[in-house]
Design an enzyme around this catalytic site. Structure first.
Site, PDB file in Angstrom:
ATOM      1  N   HIS A 297      25.585  20.190  -8.424  1.00  0.00           N
ATOM      2  CA  HIS A 297      27.141  20.838  -9.033  1.00  0.00           C
ATOM      3  C   HIS A 297      27.681  21.627  -7.716  1.00  0.00           C
ATOM      4  CE1 HIS A 297      30.147  22.281 -11.569  1.00  0.00           C
ATOM      5  NE2 HIS A 297      30.153  23.376 -10.840  1.00  0.00           N
ATOM      6  N   GLU A 298      26.929  22.471  -7.191  1.00  0.00           N
ATOM      7  CA  GLU A 298      27.432  23.292  -6.026  1.00  0.00           C
ATOM      8  C   GLU A 298      27.606  22.641  -4.783  1.00  0.00           C
ATOM      9  OE1 GLU A 298      28.868  25.967  -6.799  1.00  0.00           O
ATOM     10  OE2 GLU A 298      28.069  26.379  -8.560  1.00  0.00           O
TER      11      GLU A 298
ATOM     12  N   GLU B 166      36.466  20.982  -9.449  1.00  0.00           N
ATOM     13  CA  GLU B 166      35.554  20.611 -10.480  1.00  0.00           C
ATOM     14  C   GLU B 166      35.402  19.371 -10.912  1.00  0.00           C
ATOM     15  OE1 GLU B 166      33.892  23.339 -11.287  1.00  0.00           O
ATOM     16  OE2 GLU B 166      32.777  23.135 -12.987  1.00  0.00           O
TER      17      GLU B 166
ATOM     18  N   HIS C 183      30.834  20.642  -4.988  1.00  0.00           N
ATOM     19  CA  HIS C 183      31.742  21.410  -4.398  1.00  0.00           C
ATOM     20  C   HIS C 183      32.005  21.400  -3.022  1.00  0.00           C
ATOM     21  CE1 HIS C 183      33.523  23.067  -8.147  1.00  0.00           C
ATOM     22  NE2 HIS C 183      32.382  23.708  -8.546  1.00  0.00           N
TER      23      HIS C 183
HETATM   24 ZN    ZN Z   1      32.157  24.502 -10.390  1.00  0.00          ZN
END
Ligand code: ZN
Length: 503
Positions: free
Chosen positions: A266-267, A296, A270
């Site tokens: 997830h990170e 996101e 980003h």
């Molecule tokens: Zn996030």
């Protein structure tokens, strides 16, 4: 003569961005490295720096430059790099100068006291102790919205801070459509009688092996470790500092595999957005991410649509089994795939699966609007919260600590922020569908461990565009579709239907 002014404006903004980068580095350090005895001076340091940055951003000469440029030929093409720079810097300047200094100070002070009161109230399961703070937060948020200027709807003005140009009415329409299909889907899954064996994810996964495994997976999908780092923290985040320096964080639980693994991807999602921004526009809108919702969408796409797919584990599961022979040696790939896609209504947002997660967000979106518009009093909030959980998810919190007190956002003055999480899921599904039809089937890429095609597509269509359009406009240009709940529902049904044997 306009071009001289434009150069001056850009130079000023880029110098301010160097100060903001210093602020980011201090934030990263505070959350990963700072000894506790240093906290007091760090708070002074960051408050002072925030003041310097705010003064530069609201300096009268910036207003004069922008006034000169906004109607000049340089701003005529609003999607060009120059046009977007002028327009976005004007938008930021207008927003910041509209807030009276006293309100800025009240908001800053409230953030500190609000979070402290919330942490204690949550620890003691005592909503009443937080209620007066929340009333003040709602009141100050309303004042902020009024200062920004709200024609019909105060919530619009707050939402615009996180998702520029989005309106409450549009977002509500899409989320209502999503809720209407998601609530029955979650109920259908619960009634299916199918249940993955999630205990296989709760075996022993040694921390050093997890770290190496996460690092390799993040590098494989395209996170550039020559321009980034991975470190440990309590509440994971991604911190972009300057071009060439983007830092992601995670936390490891040796008795639960998915936490760190999907958190890191997830990170990394980003981070890959930040790493894909155009360096020559550092500190200027064409080199900045467009909104929290689109940000996101990048993290959710890599975390869920890529890393929770069957094709991804066709590629990676043999390595996972080698890395964790004691935990996964006797587990079949499909058993693992079902376990990481377990859908189960629960009370806590941050532990929710990718389907029910959106219902947690819809509840918060509906409640914070009612609070702001004065249709719901703070005193009635816990009961309203519990009723909505029962209605949408079929579960009812027994304590406020597991209910209305679970999130930090409201205590930090973040009202209008929650919907960006679900906007991220919606945009992720919509962009992924388009990428799949342009360059797919992506599942075939993933089953060979190939991710460069998708990353290149995202670089071209999203990352390199910076803030050159509004987020909704950007997604529509790329996909040819306006924002809708349908791509996400199609994705969830296609994936969960076979797992839960839905008809
Ligand atoms: Zn996030």
């Amino acid at each position: 003569m306009h071009s001289k002014t434009y150069e001056r404006l850009c130079q000023h903004a880029q110098e301010t961005a160097l100060l903001s980068a210093t602020q980011s580095l201090l934030f990263w350090d505070e959350r990963t490295m700072l000894p506790s005895a240093g906290a007091e001076y760090r708070a002074k340091q960051t408050a002072h720096l925030a003041g310097l940055i705010h003064n530069r951003q609201t300096a009268p000469e910036v207003g004069q430059w922008l006034a000169e440029l906004i109607d000049s030929p340089l701003a005529a093409d609003r999607h060009s790099d120059q046009g977007a720079t002028i327009r976005q810097l004007k938008r930021l300047y207008d927003k910041q100068t509209r807030l009276p200094q006293t309100l800025v100070e009240q908001l800053a002070a409230m953030e500190v006291t609000g979070q402290r009161a919330w942490a204690e109230a949550r620890r003691n399961n005592d909503f009443a102790a937080f209620a007066t703070h929340l009333e003040r937060i709602v009141d100050l948020s309303r004042q902020k919205a009024n200062a920004y200027g709200c024609d019909e709807c105060c919530y619009d003005a707050l939402l615009d801070d996180y998702e520029p140009g989005a309106t409450t009415a549009q977002v509500a329409e899409v989320l209502d459509g999503l809720r209407a299909e998601l609530v029955p889907l979650v109920a259908e899954i619960a009634a299916s009688g199918r249940k993955p064996n999630t205990s296989i994810l709760r075996r022993h996964f040694p921390m050093e092996t997890q770290e190496a495994f996460c690092r390799e997976a993040a590098a494989a999908i395209g996170f550039d470790f020559a321009a980034g780092r991975l470190d440990v923290t309590d509440h994971p985040f991604c911190c972009d500092i300057t071009p060439g320096d983007c830092r992601i964080t995670t936390r490891y639980d040796e008795e639960f595999f998915p936490g760190a693994f999907f958190g890191v991807l997830h990170e990394a999602g980003h981070g890959m957005y930040e790493q894909g921004l155009r360096e020559e526009f550092f500190g200027l809108p064409p080199g900045q991410s467009v909104s929290l919702g689109i940000h996101e969408s990048q993290s959710r796409m890599w975390e869920n649509l890529v890393a929770r797919s069957q094709a991804f584990w066709r590629w990676l599961f043999p390595s996972a089994r080698n890395a964790f022979p004691a935990a996964l040696g006797n587990v079949a790939s499909d058993e693992f795939y079902f376990a990481i896609n377990d859908v189960e209504p629960s009370l806590i947002r941050v532990e929710a699966d990718e389907a029910t997660y959106n219902l947690h967000i819809i509840i918060r979106f509906e409640l914070e609007q009612s609070l702001l518009e004065g249709d719901l009093s703070v005193a009635d909030l816990p009961a309203a919260w519990n009723d909505k959980y029962e209605q949408y998810l079929g579960v009812r919190p027994e304590t406020d600590a597991d209910g209305v007190l679970q999130d930090i956002h409201w205590s930090a003055g973040l009202i209008g922020y929650f919907p960006t999480y679900t906007l991220g899921n919606l945009y992720a599904a919509q962009l992924f569908e388009k990428a799949d039809s342009d360059i797919g089937p992506l599942a075939e890429h993933f089953s060979r461990g190939e991710f460069a095609g998708l990353l290149k597509w995202l670089r071209q269509h999203i990352h390199r565009r910076g803030m050159c359009c509004a987020p909704a406009e950007l997604a529509e240009q790329v996909t040819g579709q306006t924002l809708s709940h349908q791509p996400l529902m199609r994705y969830l049904r296609t994936k969960l239907g076979p797992l839960y044997q839905l008809v």
